[in-house]
Design a protein around this motif. Sequence first.
Motif, mmCIF file in Angstrom:
data_model
loop_
_atom_site.group_PDB
_atom_site.id
_atom_site.type_symbol
_atom_site.label_atom_id
_atom_site.label_comp_id
_atom_site.label_asym_id
_atom_site.label_seq_id
_atom_site.Cartn_x
_atom_site.Cartn_y
_atom_site.Cartn_z
ATOM 1 N N GLY A 139 0.837 -1.182 0.000
ATOM 2 C CA GLY A 139 0.000 0.000 0.000
ATOM 3 C C GLY A 139 0.876 1.238 0.000
ATOM 4 N N TYR A 140 0.262 2.366 -0.178
ATOM 5 C CA TYR A 140 1.027 3.608 -0.217
ATOM 6 C C TYR A 140 0.121 4.796 0.031
ATOM 7 N N TRP A 141 0.733 5.916 0.386
ATOM 8 C CA TRP A 141 0.075 7.209 0.266
ATOM 9 C C TRP A 141 1.135 8.250 -0.072
ATOM 10 N N THR A 142 0.695 9.348 -0.658
ATOM 11 C CA THR A 142 1.606 10.430 -0.996
ATOM 12 C C THR A 142 1.086 11.732 -0.403
ATOM 13 N N THR A 143 2.000 12.625 -0.077
ATOM 14 C CA THR A 143 1.611 13.925 0.450
ATOM 15 C C THR A 143 1.031 14.781 -0.670
ATOM 16 N N ALA A 144 0.264 15.791 -0.297
ATOM 17 C CA ALA A 144 -0.403 16.625 -1.287
ATOM 18 C C ALA A 144 0.586 17.275 -2.246
ATOM 19 N N SER A 145 1.709 17.750 -1.730
ATOM 20 C CA SER A 145 2.686 18.456 -2.570
ATOM 21 C C SER A 145 3.424 17.532 -3.520
ATOM 22 N N ALA A 146 3.404 16.228 -3.248
ATOM 23 C CA ALA A 146 4.167 15.275 -4.061
ATOM 24 C C ALA A 146 3.340 14.666 -5.186
ATOM 25 N N ARG A 147 2.050 14.911 -5.224
ATOM 26 C CA ARG A 147 1.201 14.259 -6.220
ATOM 27 C C ARG A 147 1.362 14.885 -7.599
ATOM 28 N N GLY A 148 1.198 14.052 -8.608
ATOM 29 C CA GLY A 148 1.278 14.524 -9.983
ATOM 30 C C GLY A 148 2.652 14.409 -10.604
ATOM 31 N N GLY A 149 3.639 13.952 -9.827
ATOM 32 C CA GLY A 149 4.999 13.833 -10.349
ATOM 33 C C GLY A 149 5.493 12.413 -10.463
ATOM 34 N N GLY A 150 4.589 11.449 -10.352
ATOM 35 C CA GLY A 150 4.989 10.046 -10.486
ATOM 36 C C GLY A 150 5.606 9.446 -9.244
ATOM 37 N N VAL A 151 5.508 10.134 -8.097
ATOM 38 C CA VAL A 151 6.121 9.622 -6.868
ATOM 39 C C VAL A 151 5.520 8.280 -6.464
ATOM 40 N N ALA A 152 4.196 8.168 -6.495
ATOM 41 C CA ALA A 152 3.553 6.922 -6.077
ATOM 42 C C ALA A 152 4.001 5.747 -6.937
ATOM 43 N N THR A 153 4.083 5.948 -8.239
ATOM 44 C CA THR A 153 4.492 4.868 -9.139
ATOM 45 C C THR A 153 5.926 4.455 -8.880
ATOM 46 N N ARG A 154 6.824 5.420 -8.743
ATOM 47 C CA ARG A 154 8.227 5.097 -8.507
ATOM 48 C C ARG A 154 8.444 4.445 -7.141
ATOM 49 N N ALA A 155 7.714 4.927 -6.137
ATOM 50 C CA ALA A 155 7.862 4.364 -4.800
ATOM 51 C C ALA A 155 7.320 2.940 -4.732
ATOM 52 N N LEU A 156 6.166 2.696 -5.352
ATOM 53 C CA LEU A 156 5.603 1.352 -5.356
ATOM 54 C C LEU A 156 6.498 0.393 -6.134
ATOM 55 N N ALA A 157 7.072 0.844 -7.237
ATOM 56 C CA ALA A 157 7.980 -0.001 -8.012
ATOM 57 C C ALA A 157 9.199 -0.379 -7.182
ATOM 58 N N ALA A 158 9.759 0.585 -6.445
ATOM 59 C CA ALA A 158 10.933 0.305 -5.612
ATOM 60 C C ALA A 158 10.582 -0.657 -4.491
ATOM 61 N N LEU A 159 9.430 -0.465 -3.858
ATOM 62 C CA LEU A 159 9.005 -1.369 -2.786
ATOM 63 C C LEU A 159 8.789 -2.776 -3.317
ATOM 64 N N THR A 160 8.171 -2.882 -4.489
ATOM 65 C CA THR A 160 7.904 -4.192 -5.087
ATOM 66 C C THR A 160 9.197 -4.949 -5.346
ATOM 67 N N ASP A 161 10.182 -4.282 -5.952
ATOM 68 C CA ASP A 161 11.463 -4.927 -6.213
ATOM 69 C C ASP A 161 12.133 -5.362 -4.912
ATOM 70 N N TRP A 162 12.106 -4.484 -3.911
ATOM 71 C CA TRP A 162 12.722 -4.810 -2.618
ATOM 72 C C TRP A 162 12.032 -6.013 -1.978
ATOM 73 N N ALA A 163 10.718 -6.049 -2.006
ATOM 74 C CA ALA A 163 9.973 -7.128 -1.365
ATOM 75 C C ALA A 163 10.282 -8.481 -1.999
ATOM 76 N N PHE A 164 10.223 -8.550 -3.326
ATOM 77 C CA PHE A 164 10.477 -9.828 -3.987
ATOM 78 C C PHE A 164 11.930 -10.273 -3.815
ATOM 79 N N THR A 165 12.858 -9.328 -3.750
ATOM 80 C CA THR A 165 14.268 -9.678 -3.554
ATOM 81 C C THR A 165 14.537 -10.109 -2.117
ATOM 82 N N THR A 166 14.020 -9.332 -1.164
ATOM 83 C CA THR A 166 14.307 -9.586 0.248
ATOM 84 C C THR A 166 13.684 -10.875 0.755
ATOM 85 N N PHE A 167 12.478 -11.183 0.284
ATOM 86 C CA PHE A 167 11.751 -12.330 0.825
ATOM 87 C C PHE A 167 11.647 -13.494 -0.155
ATOM 88 N N ALA A 168 12.496 -13.493 -1.161
ATOM 89 C CA ALA A 168 12.466 -14.577 -2.150
ATOM 90 C C ALA A 168 12.711 -15.929 -1.491
#
Length: 210
Positions: A103-132
């Motif tokens: 899951g995720y949330w973004t602050t009001a000032s951070a929206r519209g710049g792709g932060v949520a997509t980049r953060a979720l992508a980084a978390l996804t890669d970390w999760a699959f690598t760390t808990f493989a």
Amino acid sequence: MDRTHPYDVSTVTGSEGLRLRPWREEDLPSVLRAYEDPAMRRWLAVQVFGPEEAADWLETQRTGWAAGTRFAFAVTESGREDELLGNVVLKRSDPPNGPAEVGYWTTASARGGGVATRALAALTDWAFTTFAEQGLTRLELLHQVDNAASCRVAEKCGYPLARVIPALPPDYPLDGHVHVREAPAAATVSPSADRRGEAAGTGGGRASAR
């Protein structure tokens, strides 16, 4: 706050200088400001009001790390680690058996710049690598059916819509979307029971309980 964790993580690096780091005590004012946002009030099932609740929220993140069931990161940028952009979380309520939820949330000032997509992508890669080695092969992302922005973020990060779960009034007045991402080498995976997510940006009921 005890900053030692069962997993050797100080910072996870995402694209375009994005950095994910464990939450700290000094983030309390930033948490308070983030939860004052009307969008957070709309989309998140869990709310934070006042310094005591913000401190409790931070303590939940710390104890989740210690228990190995909840891995939450403050989203920041390189060189500006004190400026909060959002939160991403991996939840494993039944490790190492059932699927995990992100899951995720973004602050009001951070929206519209792709932060949520980049953060979720980084978390996804970390999760699959760390808990493989623990057999993590499937991640789920839940949000309320009318949260179109979270639908777009999920699709961009490789989480296609898997199923729709029915509303459960009064807490969850509308249907929910369940998006699923399989690990790169994942084979067959059995479906999990319907659940509701938590997040400000993603969620099962009003949005989710980050």
